[in-house]
Design an enzyme around this catalytic site. Structure first.
Site, PDB file in Angstrom:
ATOM      1  N   GLU A  26       0.855  -1.189   0.000  1.00  0.00           N
ATOM      2  CA  GLU A  26       0.000   0.000   0.000  1.00  0.00           C
ATOM      3  C   GLU A  26       0.891   1.239   0.000  1.00  0.00           C
ATOM      4  O   GLU A  26       1.181   1.821   1.055  1.00  0.00           O
ATOM      5  CB  GLU A  26      -0.941  -0.015   1.212  1.00  0.00           C
ATOM      6  CG  GLU A  26      -2.002   1.066   1.113  1.00  0.00           C
ATOM      7  CD  GLU A  26      -3.039   0.985   2.222  1.00  0.00           C
ATOM      8  OE1 GLU A  26      -3.932   1.843   2.239  1.00  0.00           O
ATOM      9  OE2 GLU A  26      -2.954   0.065   3.051  1.00  0.00           O
ATOM     10  N   LYS A 157      -3.100 -14.585  18.355  1.00  0.00           N
ATOM     11  CA  LYS A 157      -3.511 -14.304  16.974  1.00  0.00           C
ATOM     12  C   LYS A 157      -5.016 -14.350  16.774  1.00  0.00           C
ATOM     13  O   LYS A 157      -5.504 -14.802  15.744  1.00  0.00           O
ATOM     14  CB  LYS A 157      -2.792 -15.256  16.011  1.00  0.00           C
ATOM     15  CG  LYS A 157      -1.271 -15.105  16.079  1.00  0.00           C
ATOM     16  CD  LYS A 157      -0.525 -16.222  15.421  1.00  0.00           C
ATOM     17  CE  LYS A 157       0.975 -16.051  15.667  1.00  0.00           C
ATOM     18  NZ  LYS A 157       1.760 -17.218  15.241  1.00  0.00           N
ATOM     19  N   ASP A 233       6.456 -11.956  13.650  1.00  0.00           N
ATOM     20  CA  ASP A 233       5.390 -12.855  13.227  1.00  0.00           C
ATOM     21  C   ASP A 233       4.200 -11.997  12.813  1.00  0.00           C
ATOM     22  O   ASP A 233       3.491 -11.449  13.654  1.00  0.00           O
ATOM     23  CB  ASP A 233       5.011 -13.792  14.378  1.00  0.00           C
ATOM     24  CG  ASP A 233       4.028 -14.870  13.958  1.00  0.00           C
ATOM     25  OD1 ASP A 233       3.329 -14.684  12.951  1.00  0.00           O
ATOM     26  OD2 ASP A 233       3.954 -15.906  14.655  1.00  0.00           O
ATOM     27  N   HIS A 328      -4.579   8.310  -2.825  1.00  0.00           N
ATOM     28  CA  HIS A 328      -4.424   6.963  -3.383  1.00  0.00           C
ATOM     29  C   HIS A 328      -4.254   7.004  -4.892  1.00  0.00           C
ATOM     30  O   HIS A 328      -3.451   6.250  -5.461  1.00  0.00           O
ATOM     31  CB  HIS A 328      -5.625   6.094  -2.995  1.00  0.00           C
ATOM     32  CG  HIS A 328      -5.504   5.487  -1.639  1.00  0.00           C
ATOM     33  ND1 HIS A 328      -5.070   4.214  -1.432  1.00  0.00           N
ATOM     34  CD2 HIS A 328      -5.732   6.007  -0.399  1.00  0.00           C
ATOM     35  CE1 HIS A 328      -5.052   3.950  -0.140  1.00  0.00           C
ATOM     36  NE2 HIS A 328      -5.440   5.026   0.512  1.00  0.00           N
TER      37      HIS A 328
END
Length: 336
Positions: A26, A157, A233, A328
């Site tokens: 991005e 997670k 991670d 963007h």
């Protein structure tokens, strides 16, 4: 990957001006975080980052013959804490048991073990220590049997309330006070508009969406970029992106804060021996000869400061109609 900044960070861990690495597809994220970083450099104290806590967790799950037996086991766990700490010391040089939480459901007993793990993020270290504790519990407390080394009460997670309440990883609060002139000239908005948008979007909008212990615009964007660049991670952005943004209009000045209770980062362990990761950690000053956990704490506050930079820039942009999409288009769309 690009380095953006520099960003100015002060607080109870580090006082530093440094660029930060972000690995992302991005591309508008780089200039957006860069704008927030530039604003930090224009203020006297920059981003003040306060490390509140640091712990890694693993929950083990056992089954008791009945609820009364499970309840008796909880009383024994509470009185044998030092005994369990010694077991951890015997299996690890760096892990230290700091707290135990437990919860019963019928005859099931969930035991949440919390450890400090030095400069490592600590997943495997906590699991190893939990494995030894679990074996000891099963050997010494009658009426219990093994169910799992992980009972999802950790919680790893996954977005949960317990991580927001008790914390998992590094708990960091960042604060920045932006003078009204800089808010106007650099962010093209006002403190009042940012504060109002934060309430209506991040608080009310997230409430309606059913968010769990979270009220922010896009913590995950900056965390993922930072995690990938520093060998973390990446799946830990799930709980890492839980956090709360606070914005206040202080007589035209903007008080802006991001609270991140589940920052899971380390400077040693899996992934940290990759050449580009080691180079990035070196450049961030996170491989120096310091005391236990100090490099990891430095990395955590730099990650948290990076989050604030991107969060501030995005919220400011969203106070202005069309600005987000224009950015963007400018940075992502290729001209024919």
């Amino acid at each position: 990957m690009r380095w953006v900044g520099p960003v100015k960070v002060t607080g109870n861990v580090a006082s530093v001006e440094t660029k930060v690495p972000l690995a992302t597809y991005e591309t508008p994220l780089w200039p957006s975080v860069g704008r927030g970083a530039k604003i930090s450099m224009l203020t006297e104290r920059g981003i003040v980052a306060t490390l509140v806590d640091d712990r890694m967790t693993r929950s083990v799950l056992v089954e008791a013959t009945d609820a009364a037996t499970a309840f008796s086991a909880t009383r024994q766990l509470d009185t044998r804490f030092e005994e369990l700490r010694e077991i951890v010391r015997g299996c690890s040089k760096h892990a230290n048991l700091v707290r135990i939480h437990h919860e019963m459901v019928a005859n099931l007993l969930f035991i949440r073990l919390e450890f400090t793990t030095g400069d490592a993020s600590g997943h495997n270290m906590a699991t190893l220590a939990a494995d030894h504790i679990l074996a000891h519990i099963l050997q010494t407390i009658p009426g219990l049997s093994y169910v799992s080394i992980s009972g999802n009460y950790c919680t790893d997670k996954k977005a949960t309330a317990i991580n927001g309440i008790l914390g998992r990883g590094k708990n960091v609060i960042t604060e920045l006070v932006v003078p009204r002139e800089i808010v106007h000239e650099r962010l093209h908005t006002t403190a009042a508009k940012v504060a109002e948008l934060n309430v209506r979007k991040n608080l009310i909008g997230t409430l309606l969406a059913g968010g769990i212990r979270s009220a922010n615009a896009h913590f995950a964007n900056m965390l993922l970029g930072f995690y990938l660049a520093t060998g973390q991670d990446a799946a830990n952005i799930i709980e890492g992106s839980q956090g709360v943004t606070v914005a206040e209009d202080r007589d035209g000045d903007l008080y802006f804060s991001c609270t991140i209770p589940n920052l899971i980062v380390g400077t040693v362990g899996s992934g940290k021996d990759l050449e580009f990761v080691r180079d990035n950690l070196d450049r961030l000053g996170c491989t120096a000869d310091r005391g236990p956990a100090e490099n990891a704490h430095r990395l955590a506050v730099l990650a948290a400061a990076t989050v604030l930079c991107g969060e501030l820039s995005l919220l400011a942009a969203q106070t202005n109609p069309g600005e987000l999409m224009r950015a963007h288009v400018q940075f992502e769309r290729k001209k024919a």
